[in-house]
Design a protein around this motif. Structure first.
Motif, PDB file in Angstrom:
ATOM      1  N   CYS A  34       0.351 -24.070   4.018  1.00 33.38           N
ATOM      2  CA  CYS A  34       0.916 -24.790   5.543  1.00 33.38           C
ATOM      3  C   CYS A  34       0.731 -24.064   6.560  1.00 33.38           C
ATOM      4  N   CYS A  36       1.974 -24.057   9.483  1.00 32.72           N
ATOM      5  CA  CYS A  36       3.077 -23.957  10.718  1.00 32.72           C
ATOM      6  C   CYS A  36       3.287 -22.323  11.196  1.00 32.72           C
ATOM      7  N   HIS A  64       8.753 -21.128   6.439  1.00 33.96           N
ATOM      8  CA  HIS A  64       8.363 -21.892   7.565  1.00 33.96           C
ATOM      9  C   HIS A  64       8.907 -22.169   8.806  1.00 33.96           C
ATOM     10  N   CYS A  68       8.873 -27.035  11.272  1.00 33.93           N
ATOM     11  CA  CYS A  68       8.024 -27.581  10.090  1.00 33.93           C
ATOM     12  C   CYS A  68       8.800 -28.490   9.327  1.00 33.93           C
ATOM     13  N   SER A  70       8.819 -28.768   6.310  1.00 32.10           N
ATOM     14  CA  SER A  70       9.174 -28.010   5.104  1.00 32.10           C
ATOM     15  C   SER A  70      10.133 -26.706   5.138  1.00 32.10           C
TER      16      SER A  70
HETATM   17 ZN   LIG Z   1       5.397 -25.076   7.036  1.00 32.37          ZN
END
Ligand SMILES: [Zn+2]
Length: 414
Positions: A34, A36, A64, A68, A70
């Motif tokens: 990810c 972010c 994160h 984000c 997540s």
């Molecule tokens: Zn993230």
């Protein structure tokens, strides 16, 4: 919207190419990252009922960026905080959390069943080192994402989703090197036209109960929704939803202990219209193919399957359930009831995420002091406090009330 990288390919989750990337990541040794954060945060691909979903690895929500999807609220505001890196240790490269339990998963053959609700699960002593039965259930609920809610999901969370998300969460955990998924039985959603196959899978999974080795009997973990406590010659027969024909015996002493220890949960379940009662139990097999409760804990959940531990929480969750603003229910794990936790967090609220605290009627000065310290320690969150002794739920400023119709009087925040 999240952006991901796999190897040297980058794309947004809404790009057409994204599904291809997910398929490629599934079963590959390379982690999807990810983006972010510039360095990228490793994610894994979960198979949720034959649909591939990108999920964060256990306990990595805090890594994160706060914007984000997540990202997760800080663990130290709930009972999860004291357990991270003590009872729950994360192997970051494998993405597997290894757990220490304060209840046994085997017993001597021929020994009697313990009192079903042993362990003062919320005693201070066991707070940080090992997971009680209830804490394990809280952990699976949390990691399965079942503590999150927005009214956009109304009508879309059923046992099917609960089963798949819990099963997936269990596959990311292990106990002394054994996958929790192997030791845990969660009944799959029952369909009459698939009855024979479902019963065969169930018997296969539970067969370990009847094969003692080296003088010890293996115990299985079972998580299911209670349909009823049926009568038996002595004790009770637990009837679990989605397990037709299966009866789990609870001895009389265990039933009495259960009623005392989980009085609130039983009341919440009996008084609610659309709630459910979840049981987690260690189960022993006995002669004749019977299954008996060794130890058990209960958790009451709302119609949205959000855990609740009091009438006040039920009232708060009922309020949040109708808002499009995302909420995350905080869970108590091993913490005793006389300690504050963030009962819920609204992570997307502007300008700051908000932590919601309930002060029960009769809370003492220590409770208030701890609460004040918790609030002061998180200046990045705003705080909303409901002192139950002072009246009904104060209004929740900033909550998106698109789908919200008030059912009760509201007061200004205290
Ligand atoms: Zn993230």
């Amino acid at each position: 919207m999240r952006r991901f990288r796999l190897g040297d390919v980058e794309c947004d989750e809404e790009d057409e190419a994204f599904q291809g990337l997910v398929l490629q990541a599934h079963g590959s040794k390379v982690r999807l990252l990810c983006l972010c954060r510039p360095s990228g945060i490793p994610m894994y691909i979960a198979d949720i009922g034959s649909q591939l979903v990108v999920k964060r690895m256990p306990l990595t929500g805090g890594d994160h960026d706060p914007t984000c999807p997540s990202h997760e609220p800080p663990y130290e505001l709930t009972g999860l905080g004291p357990l991270v890196n003590t009872a729950i240790k994360l192997d970051a490269s494998a993405g597997i959390a290894s757990l220490k339990l304060d209840f046994p998963l085997s017993k001597q053959t021929g020994s009697r069943n313990g009192i079903a609700t042993t362990h003062a699960a919320d005693s201070v002593k066991s707070e940080a080192r090992k997971l009680s039965l209830r804490s394990l259930l809280h952990l699976l609920w949390h990691e399965g994402g079942l503590t999150e809610w927005t009214s956009r999901w109304t009508g879309r969370r059923h046992w099917w989703q609960v089963y798949h998300h819990l099963s997936q969460a269990a596959r990311m955990m292990e106990i002394r090197g054994e996958s929790l998924g192997e030791r845990l039985y969660i009944p799959e959603p029952f369909r009459a036209d698939d009855k024979a196959a479902i019963e065969q899978r169930r018997a296969g999974k539970l067969s370990g109960l009847y094969q003692p080795s080296e003088g010890r009997k293996k115990l299985m973990l079972l998580i299911g929704e209670i349909k009823e406590f049926g009568s038996a010659r002595s004790g009770k027969q637990l009837v679990v939803k989605h397990m037709p024909g299966f009866r789990l015996h609870l001895e009389e002493a265990g039933w009495r202990a259960l009623q005392r220890r989980f009085e609130t949960e039983l009341r919440l379940w009996e008084s609610g219209q659309d709630g459910h009662l979840i049981a987690i139990s260690t189960v022993a097999g006995s002669a004749g193919g019977l299954a008996t409760v060794n130890e058990i804990a209960l958790m009451a959940v709302t119609g949205q399957w959000l855990p609740m531990e009091s009438v006040s929480e039920q009232r708060l969750l009922d309020h949040l359930a109708r808002s499009t603003s995302k909420s995350v229910k905080g869970l108590r794990f091993n913490l005793p009831r006389d300690q504050p936790i963030a009962n819920a967090i609204l992570p997307d609220l502007k300008p700051k995420p908000m932590a919601l605290y309930i002060v029960p009627a009769g809370a003492d000065a220590t409770f208030e002091t701890t609460l004040r310290d918790m609030i002061a320690a998180r200046p990045d969150l705003s705080a909303w406090v409901w002192r139950v002794a002072e009246g009904d739920l104060p209004s929740l400023p900033g909550l998106d009330e698109e789908n919200y119709r008030s059912t009760g009087p509201s007061r200004s925040p205290s």
